[in-house]
Design an enzyme around this catalytic site. Sequence first.
Site, PDB file in Angstrom:
ATOM      1  N   SER A  92     -48.551 -52.837  38.020  1.00 46.69           N
ATOM      2  CA  SER A  92     -49.081 -53.161  36.692  1.00 46.69           C
ATOM      3  C   SER A  92     -48.661 -54.560  36.248  1.00 46.69           C
ATOM      4  O   SER A  92     -47.531 -54.993  36.485  1.00 46.69           O
ATOM      5  CB  SER A  92     -48.565 -52.136  35.681  1.00 46.69           C
ATOM      6  OG  SER A  92     -49.033 -52.463  34.398  1.00 46.69           O
ATOM      7  N   ASN A 117     -51.393 -48.073  33.042  1.00 51.79           N
ATOM      8  CA  ASN A 117     -50.021 -48.264  32.585  1.00 51.79           C
ATOM      9  C   ASN A 117     -50.021 -48.152  31.053  1.00 51.79           C
ATOM     10  O   ASN A 117     -50.610 -48.981  30.362  1.00 51.79           O
ATOM     11  CB  ASN A 117     -49.548 -49.644  33.070  1.00 51.79           C
ATOM     12  CG  ASN A 117     -48.089 -49.936  32.807  1.00 51.79           C
ATOM     13  OD1 ASN A 117     -47.754 -50.592  31.829  1.00 51.79           O
ATOM     14  ND2 ASN A 117     -47.213 -49.484  33.671  1.00 51.79           N
ATOM     15  N   CYS A 152     -40.508 -51.897  30.079  1.00 52.08           N
ATOM     16  CA  CYS A 152     -40.778 -53.325  29.961  1.00 52.08           C
ATOM     17  C   CYS A 152     -39.631 -54.000  29.226  1.00 52.08           C
ATOM     18  O   CYS A 152     -39.331 -53.649  28.089  1.00 52.08           O
ATOM     19  CB  CYS A 152     -42.084 -53.599  29.215  1.00 52.08           C
ATOM     20  SG  CYS A 152     -42.355 -55.385  29.054  1.00 52.08           S
ATOM     21  N   ASN A 176     -39.201 -51.362  37.536  1.00 55.64           N
ATOM     22  CA  ASN A 176     -39.743 -52.453  36.735  1.00 55.64           C
ATOM     23  C   ASN A 176     -38.784 -53.641  36.926  1.00 55.64           C
ATOM     24  O   ASN A 176     -37.845 -53.569  37.722  1.00 55.64           O
ATOM     25  CB  ASN A 176     -39.852 -52.024  35.263  1.00 55.64           C
ATOM     26  CG  ASN A 176     -40.944 -52.791  34.528  1.00 55.64           C
ATOM     27  OD1 ASN A 176     -41.088 -53.999  34.713  1.00 55.64           O
ATOM     28  ND2 ASN A 176     -41.717 -52.113  33.705  1.00 55.64           N
ATOM     29  N   GLY A 184     -40.027 -60.000  42.550  1.00 51.42           N
ATOM     30  CA  GLY A 184     -40.170 -60.728  43.807  1.00 51.42           C
ATOM     31  C   GLY A 184     -39.105 -60.340  44.822  1.00 51.42           C
ATOM     32  O   GLY A 184     -38.248 -59.493  44.551  1.00 51.42           O
ATOM     33  N   GLY A 233     -40.875 -53.332  44.172  1.00 47.49           N
ATOM     34  CA  GLY A 233     -39.884 -54.390  44.030  1.00 47.49           C
ATOM     35  C   GLY A 233     -39.826 -55.306  45.236  1.00 47.49           C
ATOM     36  O   GLY A 233     -39.235 -54.965  46.254  1.00 47.49           O
ATOM     37  N   THR A 293     -45.631 -59.222  42.517  1.00 44.33           N
ATOM     38  CA  THR A 293     -45.520 -60.667  42.657  1.00 44.33           C
ATOM     39  C   THR A 293     -46.210 -61.204  43.920  1.00 44.33           C
ATOM     40  O   THR A 293     -46.835 -62.263  43.895  1.00 44.33           O
ATOM     41  CB  THR A 293     -44.025 -61.054  42.653  1.00 44.33           C
ATOM     42  OG1 THR A 293     -43.448 -60.550  41.440  1.00 44.33           O
ATOM     43  CG2 THR A 293     -43.825 -62.550  42.706  1.00 44.33           C
TER      44      THR A 293
HETATM   45  C1  FMN Z   1     -46.256 -61.236  35.349  1.00 47.84           C
HETATM   46  C2  FMN Z   1     -45.807 -59.801  35.401  1.00 47.84           C
HETATM   47  C3  FMN Z   1     -46.313 -58.883  34.478  1.00 47.84           C
HETATM   48  C4  FMN Z   1     -45.929 -57.549  34.499  1.00 47.84           C
HETATM   49  N1  FMN Z   1     -46.471 -56.660  33.600  1.00 47.84           N
HETATM   50  C5  FMN Z   1     -46.140 -55.347  33.678  1.00 47.84           C
HETATM   51  C6  FMN Z   1     -46.761 -54.383  32.830  1.00 47.84           C
HETATM   52  O1  FMN Z   1     -47.661 -54.703  32.026  1.00 47.84           O
HETATM   53  N2  FMN Z   1     -46.371 -53.090  32.912  1.00 47.84           N
HETATM   54  C7  FMN Z   1     -45.412 -52.694  33.813  1.00 47.84           C
HETATM   55  O2  FMN Z   1     -45.097 -51.519  33.863  1.00 47.84           O
HETATM   56  N3  FMN Z   1     -44.830 -53.575  34.658  1.00 47.84           N
HETATM   57  C8  FMN Z   1     -45.170 -54.887  34.609  1.00 47.84           C
HETATM   58  N4  FMN Z   1     -44.577 -55.783  35.490  1.00 47.84           N
HETATM   59  C9  FMN Z   1     -43.620 -55.293  36.507  1.00 47.84           C
HETATM   60  C10 FMN Z   1     -44.301 -55.047  37.853  1.00 47.84           C
HETATM   61  O3  FMN Z   1     -45.299 -54.052  37.753  1.00 47.84           O
HETATM   62  C11 FMN Z   1     -43.296 -54.639  38.930  1.00 47.84           C
HETATM   63  O4  FMN Z   1     -42.643 -53.469  38.521  1.00 47.84           O
HETATM   64  C12 FMN Z   1     -42.257 -55.722  39.184  1.00 47.84           C
HETATM   65  O5  FMN Z   1     -42.849 -57.000  39.148  1.00 47.84           O
HETATM   66  C13 FMN Z   1     -41.542 -55.571  40.522  1.00 47.84           C
HETATM   67  O6  FMN Z   1     -42.441 -55.638  41.612  1.00 47.84           O
HETATM   68  P1  FMN Z   1     -42.708 -56.982  42.466  1.00 47.84           P
HETATM   69  O7  FMN Z   1     -41.371 -57.515  42.889  1.00 47.84           O
HETATM   70  O8  FMN Z   1     -43.579 -56.565  43.625  1.00 47.84           O
HETATM   71  O9  FMN Z   1     -43.393 -57.933  41.563  1.00 47.84           O
HETATM   72  C14 FMN Z   1     -44.977 -57.117  35.477  1.00 47.84           C
HETATM   73  C15 FMN Z   1     -44.472 -58.046  36.405  1.00 47.84           C
HETATM   74  C16 FMN Z   1     -44.870 -59.368  36.389  1.00 47.84           C
HETATM   75  C17 FMN Z   1     -44.319 -60.314  37.426  1.00 47.84           C
END
Ligand code: FMN
Lengths: 308, 270
Positions: A22, A100, A131, A193, A218, A244, A267
Amino acid sequence: MGVDLSVQLGPLRLKTPLMSASGCFGYGVEYAGVVDLASLGAVVVKGLFLNERDGHPPPRIVETPSGMLNAIGLQGIGVHRFVREKMPELRQLGATVIVNVCGTTVDEYVEVSKVLSDTEGVAALELNISCPNIKEGGISFGCSLAGTRRVVSAVRRATRLPIIPKLTPNVTDVASFAAAAEEAGADAVSLVNTFLAMAIDVEARRPKLSNGMGGLSGPAIRPIAVRMVYECARLVKIPVIGIGGIVSAADVLEFLIAGATAVQVGTANFVDPFIWGKLEAGLRSYLERHGIPRVADLVGSLQTGSAR
Amino acid sequence: MPVDAEAVVVSNTRLPGGYSVLEFRAPELAALAEPGQFVMVRASRCDAPLLRRPYSIFDLVRDPDGRPAGFTLLNKRVGVGSGLLYDAAPGAHFCCLGPLGRPFTLVAPPVEAWMVAGGVGLAPFATLAPALAARGVATTLFYGGRTSADIFCLDRFERHGVRVVTATEDGSLGERGRVTVPLQAALEAVPPERAVMVYACGPEPMLKAVADLATRFGRPSEVSMERHMGCGLGGCYSCVVRVKTQDGGSRYARTCIEGPVLRGDEVLWE
Ligand SMILES: Cc1cc2nc3c(=O)[nH]c(=O)nc-3n(C[C@H](O)[C@H](O)[C@H](O)COP(=O)(O)O)c2cc1C
């Protein structure tokens, strides 16, 4: 050898264990030109409140070693506009849609969930109680066991859709939150998250993000996320979705072996929007190489005894 | 629909002041590009730096038969990503996602085009100028920098019959002062019956000044916004800028998909 990539997420059958995270995939429709949305296990769309939200002023992101901080502040069009303006296209594209759900109060989570329960084509609800970027609601529920139970059980009473609370890593014992969510009626949990974090411009002696703090995502967070998924999967019976820092098929496998039934990619989709086909191909070739017929057979297959 | 091209560096021409012009071979991407669009360049294949960098497409390069062969980027070395590009040797590969974003609106005669550039903000005009020349539009480039070292590639414009007006803050080339000085003089001088479209790209204070001037003199303008971008596709909501809404309010618009080119009078400047 044909391998089976499908996984069972509580009552929900997914074509593959790969989903968008999300907030990292817009409302899905933005990516229709580069990805076949129907080929993903599910499209998890950006967090939605009842009403539109403005989000924080820029700068909203800053790059950090092997990661990034974001403080978007959940800019969004609200659940009603989402249902009217985005759902028809998502359905037409054949996407499995997980929404979400955000709220500043328990009532708001319930209201948003009710609207989505009445909407054709929504497959499940992911409850964003994690969040780190908004003052009211969100993480304040996800950081207390009582708050987690309150949101999950209230939404449980309001919908028959599968519900997936999304957990924050900003707690001492994340597995206890997974257990609380399970007791309160969750069908699965997703984690993690982002990690609450900060970056400072030393020349100006100011935070680099307008909001001061933001959430770290990331590759930098992956080993911590894998550990947390492992702890949760050992404690609860409901499926765990691992999130993650995934950037490669090997990273997906790490989460599955640690106990995740499925994963989300955030990411890395920014860096490579064509990542989905590469991850799927990597999973297939791993399963073929190891003679494993179904990806589901890998889930929680970590060997912890001493080697040989 | 963008492509992720494995673009090969053909040449990397260093200019004074930490600038360089990189030429890439990427026929499939070049074939799709329109003036004002950008690419997201991955400067590294590992996690550092992790995110791609947005770059305006500078020139479109054609092969001897006139078919699209590639493009160039105008790079200024400031951080890690732009440093890797500055140091890139011919033969190196970079993943370039594009073309992305909303291009400039092309005017047609008798409307005249006035392009206003500051520093690397020159980049999108190198493709806009020939596109306008092909339509027979009379075109002027107002080009400003701090010193003469910030002003280059004028031949690219003169070749297409563009009238060039330069301004430097230290007076080392052209008029002394900001680029808005000659622009304002021209806006004051041009009779109202001559239709003019103002295009601008450069630092944000300059864009605001240009958009305000255009509005004050009753001229339409388009500005190309350069924001921090995470993805370039509308996924992350990081590159937002405040724009006016019809009901008199405002909202954050994503410059990657609603821009980078926006109407100057639509932006709510901070
Ligand atoms: C720019 C951005 C916006 C995000 N917005 C949301 C969101 O609206 N709702 C949510 O549950 N998580 C949100 N997240 C968290 C991601 O869904 C995810 O849990 C987190 O980035 C870890 O995963 P990754 O390392 O693959 O990015 C957001 C992350 C990023 C980077």
